[in-house]
Structures are given as structure tokens and as C-alpha cells.
Design a protein around this motif. Structure first.
Motif, PDB file in Angstrom:
ATOM      1  N   GLN A  41       0.961  -1.519   0.023  1.00 30.03           N
ATOM      2  CA  GLN A  41      -0.039  -0.085   0.034  1.00 30.03           C
ATOM      3  C   GLN A  41       0.850   1.329  -0.150  1.00 30.03           C
ATOM      4  O   GLN A  41       1.909   1.142   0.790  1.00 30.03           O
ATOM      5  N   LEU A  42       0.472   2.488  -0.956  1.00 27.38           N
ATOM      6  CA  LEU A  42       0.994   3.501  -0.778  1.00 27.38           C
ATOM      7  C   LEU A  42       1.176   4.004   0.786  1.00 27.38           C
ATOM      8  O   LEU A  42       0.239   4.340   1.691  1.00 27.38           O
ATOM      9  N   GLU A  45       0.437   9.327   0.731  1.00 28.21           N
ATOM     10  CA  GLU A  45      -0.445  10.037  -0.338  1.00 28.21           C
ATOM     11  C   GLU A  45      -0.112  11.650  -0.300  1.00 28.21           C
ATOM     12  O   GLU A  45      -0.334  12.132   0.568  1.00 28.21           O
ATOM     13  N   ASN A  46       0.056  12.068  -1.681  1.00 27.69           N
ATOM     14  CA  ASN A  46       0.481  13.445  -1.886  1.00 27.69           C
ATOM     15  C   ASN A  46       1.624  14.313  -0.921  1.00 27.69           C
ATOM     16  O   ASN A  46       1.392  15.266  -0.858  1.00 27.69           O
ATOM     17  N   GLN A  51       6.842  10.167   1.464  1.00 22.45           N
ATOM     18  CA  GLN A  51       7.315   9.078   0.566  1.00 22.45           C
ATOM     19  C   GLN A  51       8.756   8.878   0.344  1.00 22.45           C
ATOM     20  O   GLN A  51       9.193   7.831   0.327  1.00 22.45           O
ATOM     21  N   LYS A  81       8.429  12.967  -9.503  1.00 24.85           N
ATOM     22  CA  LYS A  81       7.352  13.203 -10.495  1.00 24.85           C
ATOM     23  C   LYS A  81       7.392  14.915 -10.721  1.00 24.85           C
ATOM     24  O   LYS A  81       6.759  14.978 -11.861  1.00 24.85           O
ATOM     25  N   LYS A 113       2.936   4.717 -11.364  1.00 22.01           N
ATOM     26  CA  LYS A 113       1.521   5.064 -11.062  1.00 22.01           C
ATOM     27  C   LYS A 113       1.639   6.592 -10.653  1.00 22.01           C
ATOM     28  O   LYS A 113       2.688   7.112 -10.199  1.00 22.01           O
ATOM     29  N   GLU A 115       0.258   8.234  -8.489  1.00 26.33           N
ATOM     30  CA  GLU A 115       0.336   8.546  -6.864  1.00 26.33           C
ATOM     31  C   GLU A 115       1.747   8.502  -6.362  1.00 26.33           C
ATOM     32  O   GLU A 115       1.905   8.938  -5.212  1.00 26.33           O
TER      33      GLU A 115
END
Length: 129
Positions: A41-42, A45-46, A51, A81, A113, A115
Motif C-alpha cells: 500500500q502507498l 499520499e500526496n 514518500q 514526479k 503510477k 500516486e
């Protein structure tokens, strides 16, 4: 010289056919690493800071499973990204790689991906004895 896969306990399931790391002689190659937990699972997020931290903890687990430490990392390939996240990534990166820091490069790229904000691949050299 054939390599041996390095798969630390708690590694997320791979998104494609690869090993988290591959050791050949004293060289350890760590696959491009994303912010995934043990269930795939990530994490974060954002949040490029969260991350980056998850990615570097995952890289650390691969290096340690191969018998090394982050001080053995000699090169990092960083993919973002969005370059707007560069300062956030760099702040966390500096915590894991103080001076003298490994060689590296950082480029903007579309990741596997949407995300995912950060991906890092590493090379380490770990003495066998």
C-alpha cells in the motif's frame, strides 16, 4: 559472477518481475524503490516527505539484509514526479546520507503510477569480509 537476490523481511510484493536487491560480489544493486508498505500500500499520499522517508527506509532494509549500511551506498538515482518536491526530498535525503554523501543524479520523470512522487534506485559496495 552470478548474483543472489536480496529480499528483506517485510518487503512489499513487487509490482513487476524483479528482486528488491541483487548482490554480485561486493556490488549491491537496489531496484527502483517506491513508497510502499509491507502490504504493497502507498505510504504518504500526496506527501513527498513521507514518500522519501519510506523509500529510504526500504532501501536501508535491502542494504542491511545484504550485510551493509547506508554508508556503503555509493550512488543513488533519484526520480521525482515534480521538481517542486525537490526541497522536501532533499531534506529527508540529507538525514539518511550525511557528508560525505554518495554520488547521485535527480531527474523528473513519470513514475509507474500517478500516486508515486519519488523513486530511488541505489548501488552499494559491501565488503564480504
Amino acid at each position: 559472477m552470478p548474483g543472489r537476490p536480496i529480499i528483506p523481511p517485510g518487503s512489499p510484493p513487487p509490482l513487476a518481475p524483479y528482486s528488491p536487491g541483487m548482490k554480485s560480489g561486493e556490488a549491491l544493486y537496489v531496484s527502483g524503490t517506491l513508497a510502499l508498505d509491507a502490504e504493497g500500500q502507498l505510504v504518504g499520499e500526496n506527501d513527498a516527505t513521507a514518500q522519501t522517508r519510506q523509500v529510504l527506509e526500504s532501501i536501508k532494509s535491502v542494504v542491511e539484509a545484504a550485510g551493509g549500511t547506508l554508508a556503503d551506498v555509493t550512488f543513488n538515482m533519484i526520480f521525482l514526479k515534480d521538481f517542486a518536491d525537490y526541497p522536501k526530498m532533499n531534506a529527508v535525503y540529507a538525514e539518511y546520507f550525511p557528508q560525505p554523501s554518495p554520488a547521485r543524479y535527480c531527474i523528473r520523470a513519470d513514475l509507474v503510477k500517478p500516486e508515486f512522487l519519488v523513486e530511488i534506485a541505489s548501488i552499494a559496495h559491501i565488503s564480504n569480509g
